[in-house]
Scaffold this motif. Structure first.
Motif, PDB file in Angstrom:
ATOM      1  N   LEU A  53       0.825  -1.207   0.000  1.00 41.58           N
ATOM      2  CA  LEU A  53       0.000   0.000   0.000  1.00 41.58           C
ATOM      3  C   LEU A  53       0.863   1.261   0.000  1.00 41.58           C
ATOM      4  CD1 LEU A  53      -2.918   1.093   0.130  1.00 41.58           C
ATOM      5  CD2 LEU A  53      -2.677   1.070   2.623  1.00 41.58           C
ATOM      6  N   LEU A  54       1.924   1.255   0.801  1.00 44.83           N
ATOM      7  CA  LEU A  54       2.829   2.411   0.838  1.00 44.83           C
ATOM      8  C   LEU A  54       3.527   2.616  -0.503  1.00 44.83           C
ATOM      9  CD1 LEU A  54       4.428   2.090   4.382  1.00 44.83           C
ATOM     10  CD2 LEU A  54       2.819   3.818   3.584  1.00 44.83           C
ATOM     11  N   LEU A  55       3.975   1.534  -1.129  1.00 47.94           N
ATOM     12  CA  LEU A  55       4.617   1.658  -2.439  1.00 47.94           C
ATOM     13  C   LEU A  55       3.632   2.194  -3.474  1.00 47.94           C
ATOM     14  CD1 LEU A  55       6.750  -1.612  -2.632  1.00 47.94           C
ATOM     15  CD2 LEU A  55       7.577   0.718  -2.341  1.00 47.94           C
ATOM     16  N   PHE A  56       2.415   1.688  -3.454  1.00 40.21           N
ATOM     17  CA  PHE A  56       1.392   2.140  -4.403  1.00 40.21           C
ATOM     18  C   PHE A  56       1.086   3.624  -4.203  1.00 40.21           C
ATOM     19  CE2 PHE A  56      -3.186   2.827  -5.159  1.00 40.21           C
ATOM     20  CZ  PHE A  56      -3.157   2.757  -6.541  1.00 40.21           C
ATOM     21  N   LEU A  57       0.800   4.017  -2.972  1.00 40.13           N
ATOM     22  CA  LEU A  57       0.463   5.415  -2.703  1.00 40.13           C
ATOM     23  C   LEU A  57       1.637   6.351  -2.964  1.00 40.13           C
ATOM     24  CD1 LEU A  57      -1.721   5.072   0.516  1.00 40.13           C
ATOM     25  CD2 LEU A  57      -2.471   5.480  -1.839  1.00 40.13           C
ATOM     26  N   GLY A  58       2.846   5.904  -2.639  1.00 41.56           N
ATOM     27  CA  GLY A  58       4.027   6.736  -2.904  1.00 41.56           C
ATOM     28  C   GLY A  58       4.253   6.977  -4.389  1.00 41.56           C
ATOM     29  N   GLY A  59       4.074   5.948  -5.186  1.00 43.70           N
ATOM     30  CA  GLY A  59       4.235   6.100  -6.631  1.00 43.70           C
ATOM     31  C   GLY A  59       3.185   7.009  -7.233  1.00 43.70           C
ATOM     32  N   ILE A  64       3.778  10.745  -9.076  1.00 43.13           N
ATOM     33  CA  ILE A  64       3.283  11.037 -10.420  1.00 43.13           C
ATOM     34  C   ILE A  64       2.311  12.220 -10.382  1.00 43.13           C
ATOM     35  CG2 ILE A  64       1.880  10.138 -12.320  1.00 43.13           C
ATOM     36  CD1 ILE A  64       3.127   7.383 -11.706  1.00 43.13           C
ATOM     37  N   GLY A  65       1.420  12.253  -9.404  1.00 47.25           N
ATOM     38  CA  GLY A  65       0.492  13.372  -9.271  1.00 47.25           C
ATOM     39  C   GLY A  65       1.205  14.680  -9.001  1.00 47.25           C
ATOM     40  N   GLY A  66       2.206  14.649  -8.146  1.00 40.36           N
ATOM     41  CA  GLY A  66       2.989  15.853  -7.864  1.00 40.36           C
ATOM     42  C   GLY A  66       3.750  16.337  -9.078  1.00 40.36           C
ATOM     43  N   PHE A  67       4.267  15.417  -9.862  1.00 42.40           N
ATOM     44  CA  PHE A  67       4.977  15.780 -11.087  1.00 42.40           C
ATOM     45  C   PHE A  67       4.038  16.476 -12.066  1.00 42.40           C
ATOM     46  CE2 PHE A  67       6.562  14.910 -15.346  1.00 42.40           C
ATOM     47  CZ  PHE A  67       7.902  15.248 -15.239  1.00 42.40           C
ATOM     48  N   ILE A  68       2.829  15.957 -12.207  1.00 41.52           N
ATOM     49  CA  ILE A  68       1.868  16.549 -13.141  1.00 41.52           C
ATOM     50  C   ILE A  68       1.416  17.923 -12.651  1.00 41.52           C
ATOM     51  CG2 ILE A  68      -0.462  16.289 -14.090  1.00 41.52           C
ATOM     52  CD1 ILE A  68       0.127  13.253 -14.172  1.00 41.52           C
ATOM     53  N   VAL A  69       1.154  18.071 -11.356  1.00 39.44           N
ATOM     54  CA  VAL A  69       0.751  19.364 -10.819  1.00 39.44           C
ATOM     55  C   VAL A  69       1.875  20.380 -10.983  1.00 39.44           C
ATOM     56  CG1 VAL A  69       0.197  20.588  -8.663  1.00 39.44           C
ATOM     57  CG2 VAL A  69      -0.963  18.470  -9.231  1.00 39.44           C
ATOM     58  N   TYR A  70       3.115  19.983 -10.696  1.00 42.38           N
ATOM     59  CA  TYR A  70       4.254  20.886 -10.846  1.00 42.38           C
ATOM     60  C   TYR A  70       4.397  21.338 -12.296  1.00 42.38           C
ATOM     61  CZ  TYR A  70       9.053  22.530 -11.108  1.00 42.38           C
ATOM     62  OH  TYR A  70      10.168  23.285 -11.342  1.00 42.38           O
ATOM     63  N   ARG A  71       4.253  20.407 -13.234  1.00 42.70           N
ATOM     64  CA  ARG A  71       4.382  20.745 -14.648  1.00 42.70           C
ATOM     65  C   ARG A  71       3.269  21.691 -15.092  1.00 42.70           C
ATOM     66  NH1 ARG A  71       2.763  16.536 -18.966  1.00 42.70           N
ATOM     67  NH2 ARG A  71       0.861  17.241 -18.007  1.00 42.70           N
ATOM     68  N   ASP A  72       2.053  21.443 -14.620  1.00 38.83           N
ATOM     69  CA  ASP A  72       0.937  22.307 -14.995  1.00 38.83           C
ATOM     70  C   ASP A  72       1.096  23.704 -14.403  1.00 38.83           C
ATOM     71  OD1 ASP A  72      -0.171  20.317 -16.480  1.00 38.83           O
ATOM     72  OD2 ASP A  72      -1.766  19.826 -15.053  1.00 38.83           O
ATOM     73  N   ARG A  73       1.567  23.795 -13.173  1.00 38.60           N
ATOM     74  CA  ARG A  73       1.785  25.117 -12.573  1.00 38.60           C
ATOM     75  C   ARG A  73       2.904  25.863 -13.296  1.00 38.60           C
ATOM     76  NH1 ARG A  73       1.392  23.717  -6.153  1.00 38.60           N
ATOM     77  NH2 ARG A  73      -0.872  23.481  -6.126  1.00 38.60           N
TER      78      ARG A  73
END
Length: 77
Positions: free
Chosen positions: A47-53, A57-66
């Protein structure tokens, strides 16, 4: 070249998330790996590996969009 690096940056967390899903699925079907001493530990690590990944990925997309100013700024004030 930069796009290839970006894809590789997203590939590694994607593989980590996939391995986390595999660990959780193996726990549900009673297939235990010898490095984990209990089935709940195996599930929690998965669960930790899944949520961390997914988080990376979500943080990368938000950073790129900002960075490209594609994200709306919410002003709740």
């Amino acid at each position: 070249m930069i796009r290839i690096i970006a894809v590789l940056m997203l590939l590694v967390p994607g593989l980590i998330s996939a391995y986390g899903i595999k660990l959780m699925r193996d726990t549900l079907f009673n297939e235990f790996h010898p490095i984990f001493f209990h089935n709940s530990v195996q599930f929690m690590i998965g669960l930790l590996l899944f949520l961390g990944g997914i988080w990376f990925i979500g943080g990368f997309i938000v950073y790129r969009d900002r960075k490209k100013q594609k994200e709306k700024q919410n002003n709740y004030n």
